[in-house]
Design a protein around this motif. Sequence first.
Motif, PDB file in Angstrom:
ATOM      1  N   SER A 166     117.861   0.705  24.767  1.00 31.68           N
ATOM      2  CA  SER A 166     118.862   1.682  24.952  1.00 31.68           C
ATOM      3  C   SER A 166     118.403   2.749  26.353  1.00 31.68           C
ATOM      4  O   SER A 166     117.268   2.109  26.744  1.00 31.68           O
ATOM      5  N   VAL A 167     119.138   3.355  26.714  1.00 31.06           N
ATOM      6  CA  VAL A 167     119.199   4.087  28.116  1.00 31.06           C
ATOM      7  C   VAL A 167     119.129   5.702  27.840  1.00 31.06           C
ATOM      8  O   VAL A 167     120.001   6.089  27.268  1.00 31.06           O
ATOM      9  N   PHE A 168     118.146   6.354  28.470  1.00 28.78           N
ATOM     10  CA  PHE A 168     118.224   7.665  28.444  1.00 28.78           C
ATOM     11  C   PHE A 168     118.824   8.059  29.906  1.00 28.78           C
ATOM     12  O   PHE A 168     118.111   7.917  30.713  1.00 28.78           O
ATOM     13  N   CYS A 169     119.914   8.485  29.684  1.00 27.27           N
ATOM     14  CA  CYS A 169     120.896   8.682  31.059  1.00 27.27           C
ATOM     15  C   CYS A 169     120.761   9.754  31.668  1.00 27.27           C
ATOM     16  O   CYS A 169     121.145  10.850  30.955  1.00 27.27           O
ATOM     17  N   ASN A 170     120.273   9.944  32.904  1.00 26.99           N
ATOM     18  CA  ASN A 170     120.100  11.182  33.743  1.00 26.99           C
ATOM     19  C   ASN A 170     120.695  10.853  34.927  1.00 26.99           C
ATOM     20  O   ASN A 170     120.392  11.552  36.064  1.00 26.99           O
TER      21      ASN A 170
END
Length: 380
Positions: A166-170
């Motif tokens: 998964s991606v921790f989107c910033n």
Amino acid sequence: MKYVDEFRDRDLARTLATAIAAAADPARDYNFMEFCGGHTHAIFRYGVQDLVPANVRFVHGPGCPVCILPARRLDDAIELAERHGVILCSYGDMLRVPGTGRRSLLKAKADGADIRMVYSTLDALDIARANPGREVVFLGIGFETTTPPSAAAIAQAQAEGIGNFSVFCNHVLTPPAIRHILEAPEIDPSQAARLDGFLGPSHVSAVIGSRPYEFLAARYAKPVVIAGFEPLDVMQSVLMLIHQVNEGRVAVENQYTRVVTRDGNAKAQELVARIFELRPSFEWRGLGSVPDSALAIRADYAAFDAEKRFTLSEKQSRETKSCECPAILRGVKKPKDCKLFGKACTPETPMGACMVSSEGACAAYWTYRRMETLAEMAAE
């Protein structure tokens, strides 16, 4: 293909410097913000500031993706690694950025968290493939330049059925930040820098093109010149801005024609639009909450969204006390205005992101103007 030496030619630099000196009206000041941190380093590395008249000033902007990430989002990333036990993958320039209590990803790693530096999203996918029993989270940061690789990683993970990624989107957007800077005088004049034009970002514009800046130039009557990263690129762009200001013109001009087009990279834009959607608001260090300035992962790809996959706690995050990084990112102050610069804050013991990041303004001053800056601070 052109050789890079052509864009660092000393004789051409002298010619451009003469042209800038002739074009600049001595009766007025020219304040141009270089939005991108890469331009800031080019200006100081090659001494561009010394080649232009004193009334042509560079205002350093917030265009450093590492610098603008607020402490809260960094604290969340640390929590993912420590409390949820994920393998957190990050680009290297994020590792030493201090969050609340000066705690960084590197310190969390030293305390046992599984935090790994990667060079690309493909590296993070490889780690997920190699560790099927572990959750792997990629810390996605950056402007429009680094957003397509994050989108590609999510698309690839879905295609392969990589369920532990998964991606921790910033990921954040450039035009809304410029809009926010231009509207700052209306919100709070004390928090605004005086600006006569912008050196538009290079790599960002290779993706989105020059078209998105046209609305900003028209609405706020500020010229924009998309500038390359080499010293002659910057100098030619400054000359183009001076001509616009002198002539009372407001336009978006593209100096970086060897890379940037008006419409940008359509394939990258389509991929980003398919995976991401606008966030209503996002906090930037130095700018506060900026409307429509960041991206979130679409519901169709929620399985790859770390914010939906993991529960993050409510927390009281704090920026480093006395650090002037927020004001520096707005262009209101320069590194020499921070009493921590060169004392408590150095590259070995950074107090703020502007000193940590390779694109930060404080890092540029430290690398190329350290003694001059410290002498100015002592004199004041």
